[in-house]
Design a protein around this motif. Structure first.
Motif, PDB file in Angstrom:
ATOM      1  N   VAL A  49     -24.615  11.389  63.613  1.00 54.65           N
ATOM      2  CA  VAL A  49     -24.905  12.700  63.893  1.00 54.65           C
ATOM      3  C   VAL A  49     -25.224  13.364  62.538  1.00 54.65           C
ATOM      4  CG1 VAL A  49     -23.757  14.867  65.040  1.00 54.65           C
ATOM      5  CG2 VAL A  49     -23.620  12.613  66.083  1.00 54.65           C
ATOM      6  N   ALA A  52     -24.214  20.148  64.002  1.00 54.15           N
ATOM      7  CA  ALA A  52     -23.297  20.630  64.945  1.00 54.15           C
ATOM      8  C   ALA A  52     -23.986  20.813  66.211  1.00 54.15           C
ATOM      9  CB  ALA A  52     -22.558  22.024  64.441  1.00 54.15           C
ATOM     10  N   GLU A  54     -26.327  18.729  67.611  1.00 53.05           N
ATOM     11  CA  GLU A  54     -26.375  17.283  67.845  1.00 53.05           C
ATOM     12  C   GLU A  54     -24.718  16.665  68.507  1.00 53.05           C
ATOM     13  OE1 GLU A  54     -27.573  14.973  64.552  1.00 53.05           O
ATOM     14  OE2 GLU A  54     -29.529  15.524  64.894  1.00 53.05           O
ATOM     15  N   HIS A  55     -23.962  17.150  67.805  1.00 57.09           N
ATOM     16  CA  HIS A  55     -22.490  16.924  68.172  1.00 57.09           C
ATOM     17  C   HIS A  55     -22.286  17.539  69.508  1.00 57.09           C
ATOM     18  CE1 HIS A  55     -18.185  16.185  67.257  1.00 57.09           C
ATOM     19  NE2 HIS A  55     -18.079  17.202  68.006  1.00 57.09           N
ATOM     20  N   ASN A  56     -22.514  18.883  69.507  1.00 60.90           N
ATOM     21  CA  ASN A  56     -22.217  19.614  70.812  1.00 60.90           C
ATOM     22  C   ASN A  56     -22.974  18.846  72.124  1.00 60.90           C
ATOM     23  OD1 ASN A  56     -20.298  21.137  69.740  1.00 60.90           O
ATOM     24  ND2 ASN A  56     -21.705  22.443  69.260  1.00 60.90           N
ATOM     25  N   SER A  66     -15.192  12.259  72.189  1.00 55.01           N
ATOM     26  CA  SER A  66     -15.362  12.623  70.679  1.00 55.01           C
ATOM     27  C   SER A  66     -16.477  11.967  70.086  1.00 55.01           C
ATOM     28  CB  SER A  66     -14.179  12.221  70.115  1.00 55.01           C
ATOM     29  OG  SER A  66     -13.997  10.467  70.111  1.00 55.01           O
ATOM     30  N   VAL A  67     -17.003  12.410  68.945  1.00 58.86           N
ATOM     31  CA  VAL A  67     -18.085  11.857  68.330  1.00 58.86           C
ATOM     32  C   VAL A  67     -17.908  11.679  67.020  1.00 58.86           C
ATOM     33  CG1 VAL A  67     -20.465  12.614  67.539  1.00 58.86           C
ATOM     34  CG2 VAL A  67     -19.630  13.328  69.893  1.00 58.86           C
ATOM     35  N   TRP A  69     -19.447  11.089  62.990  1.00 55.17           N
ATOM     36  CA  TRP A  69     -20.513  11.329  62.353  1.00 55.17           C
ATOM     37  C   TRP A  69     -21.244  10.261  61.388  1.00 55.17           C
ATOM     38  CZ3 TRP A  69     -22.573  16.923  61.262  1.00 55.17           C
ATOM     39  CH2 TRP A  69     -22.003  17.574  61.947  1.00 55.17           C
TER      40      TRP A  69
END
Length: 182
Positions: A49, A52, A54-56, A66-67, A69
């Motif tokens: 990732v 932000a 992409e994370h969301n 959870s992700v 990075w």
């Protein structure tokens, strides 16, 4: 990664139920307390990732908990032990700087950055005939190829045993070739 995450999303309830079934069976066999309701199953995604958004997206669309990075995390000196030269390579990495590595003791291919300090150290160990890791904590001592105790396939011991095995196979093939020539 998308198709795998889509499958997790589609089959999340099935996964929760099968995990519960396994847990109930194990706890029942051990005559231990079995929780009445399924425990909360958390799914974490570890991927490359970079933003932000992409994370969301991963959190919202795939309904994961959870992700991780990956590479950006390696740029934080307080969080990792990555050396400064490798950190500089990571900060400027291009797609052509990566290659797919198959050296994971878990058999999971992963992208690796060319030219890192660790890559140079690994090559030096290979050149010095001492390839492999020490595998001190034995977390990945999963291979039963050389005995019931288990050994990490990335360990020096495992690699030495594999090289000996290959040498014996080479000798056997050589002898077969000699016999067929007669």
């Amino acid at each position: 990664m998308g198709p795998k995450l889509e499958e997790f999303k589609e089959k999340k309830e099935q996964l929760i139920q099968s995990a519960r079934d396994l847990m109930v069976k194990a706890l029942t066999q051990k005559e231990m307390h079995v929780p009445e309701k399924p425990l909360k199953l958390k799914i974490a995604v570890q991927t490359g990732v970079g933003t932000a958004e992409e994370h969301n997206f991963l959190l919202d669309y795939y309904d994961v908990d959870s992700v991780g990075w990956g590479t950006p995390f390696l740029l934080v000196p307080e969080a990792t032990s990555v050396d400064q030269a490798t950190r500089k390579l990571l900060a400027n990495v291009k797609e052509e700087d990566l290659y797919l590595s198959h050296i994971s003791p878990l058999g999971v291919p992963f992208n690796t950055l060319r030219g890192t300090t660790n890559e140079h150290l690994k090559q030096k160990r290979i050149n010095d005939s001492s390839a492999g890791s020490s595998c001190l904590k034995k977390f990945l001592a999963l291979s039963k190829e050389y005995g019931a105790k288990g050994i990490c396939s990335a360990s020096k011991k495992s690699q030495d045993l594999k090289l000996e095995e290959l040498e014996r196979e080479k000798d056997t093939l050589w002898l077969k070739c000699l016999k067929t020539k007669k």
